[in-house]
Design a protein around this motif. Structure first.
Motif, short mmCIF file in Angstrom:
data_model
loop_
_atom_site.label_atom_id
_atom_site.label_comp_id
_atom_site.label_asym_id
_atom_site.label_seq_id
_atom_site.Cartn_x
_atom_site.Cartn_y
_atom_site.Cartn_z
N SER A 1 0.83 -1.21 0.00
CA SER A 1 0.00 0.00 0.00
C SER A 1 0.86 1.26 0.00
N PRO A 2 0.41 2.30 -0.68
CA PRO A 2 1.17 3.56 -0.67
C PRO A 2 1.04 4.25 0.67
N HIS A 3 2.07 4.99 1.06
CA HIS A 3 2.07 5.75 2.31
C HIS A 3 2.00 7.23 2.00
N ALA B 1 6.57 9.40 -1.06
CA ALA B 1 5.75 8.19 -1.02
C ALA B 1 5.90 7.39 -2.31
N ILE B 2 5.99 8.10 -3.42
CA ILE B 2 6.17 7.43 -4.71
C ILE B 2 7.50 6.70 -4.75
N VAL B 3 8.56 7.37 -4.31
CA VAL B 3 9.89 6.75 -4.28
C VAL B 3 9.89 5.54 -3.36
N ASP B 4 9.25 5.68 -2.20
CA ASP B 4 9.20 4.59 -1.23
C ASP B 4 8.50 3.36 -1.80
N LEU B 5 7.34 3.57 -2.43
CA LEU B 5 6.58 2.45 -2.98
C LEU B 5 7.34 1.81 -4.15
N ASN B 6 7.94 2.64 -4.98
CA ASN B 6 8.70 2.11 -6.11
C ASN B 6 9.90 1.30 -5.63
N THR B 7 10.57 1.78 -4.59
CA THR B 7 11.73 1.08 -4.04
C THR B 7 11.32 -0.25 -3.44
#
Length: 257
Positions: free
Chosen positions: A211-213, A219-225
């Motif tokens: 899930s996205p945060h 947040a985009i970088v975190d989810l992509n990583t």
């Protein structure tokens, strides 16, 4: 023998594709979208996967089906061959796939594909492509479609990572829907740079939904990583070739300061 089997496979696949596209152009416009998807895509891509098994000896085993949510979301998968395009399109129903706009101009195949709500983007214009993915992807998710995205954009050989774009993560964050990461080693048996197919068993691993945060750049970088990390680790577990390529940690997108 492998070469002969591959030639037979492509003759049957190409012939069936032309015939099925022509039939689809006549019948599909009369069907509802879901029935159209089953008729045009699921039937033929399922046939393609079956044909690869029977003619070329390319089988598959899948794990993680329990991770598939009941509600459609964003599917992010690595891209090594054409096999996963066929397989994932048949597995998830209905699926809207991000493709190059030029594919819609391919005779028969492209014309039939245009009936199935693809997200056709201009890859030469990154800003416009991201806008197209967000607008069209959001509309299709609301209509109950899965959205399939290959962040690497193009086929990447086993053992290579390639650029992992943020389009899928950005869409998930914008819509506040989860990402379903999927890893596979199809390129070891259906190679991108060699037309001859190799018999063997493709491994497909479906990860837990992520899930996205939030919806901001971090947040985009975190989810992509997180998505890329899962796929890299899954590939390393199934493929010695990929594992050796990850001796050094893969480059991570820089976070905003």
């Amino acid at each position: 023998m492998r070469g002969l089997r591959t030639v037979i496979f492509y003759i049957l696949l190409g012939t069936s594709g032309i015939i099925w596209s022509c039939v689809s152009l006549l019948i599909a416009p009369l069907l509802s979208y879901r029935a159209r998807y089953r008729f045009v895509v699921k039937a033929w891509t399922g046939f393609a996967v079956w044909l690869a098994k029977v003619i070329c000896g390319i089988r598959y085993e899948i794990s993680g089906l329990e991770n598939v949510p009941k509600t459609p979301c964003i599917i992010i998968a690595n891209h090594q061959s054409t096999w996963e395009t066929f397989f994932l399109s048949a597995l998830f129903e209905p699926t809207s796939q991000v493709i190059k706009r030029e594919l819609l101009k391919v005779p028969f195949f492209g014309w039939a594909f245009a009936l199935l709500k693809p997200i056709a983007i201009d890859r030469n214009n990154g800003k416009l492509a991201l806008q197209q993915i967000t607008e069209q992807g959001g509309r299709y998710i609301k209509q109950g479609c899965w959205v399939l995205i290959f962040p690497q954009g193009t086929r990447v050989s086993p053992g290579e990572t390639g650029k992992f774009s943020r389009g899928g993560a950005a869409l998930a964050c914008a819509l506040n829907v989860p990402v379903l990461p999927i890893a596979h080693n199809a390129g070891e048996y259906w190679p991108n740079k060699n037309w001859i197919k190799r018999p063997g068993t493709i491994k497909v691993i479906i990860g837990p939904v992520m899930s996205p945060h939030g919806s901001d750049p971090r947040a985009i970088v975190d989810l992509n990583t997180r998505s890329q990390s899962f796929i890299d680790q899954a590939l390393a577990s199934m493929s010695p070739v990929h594992n050796s390529a990850l001796t050094d940690p893969p480059a991570r997108p820089a976070t905003d300061s």
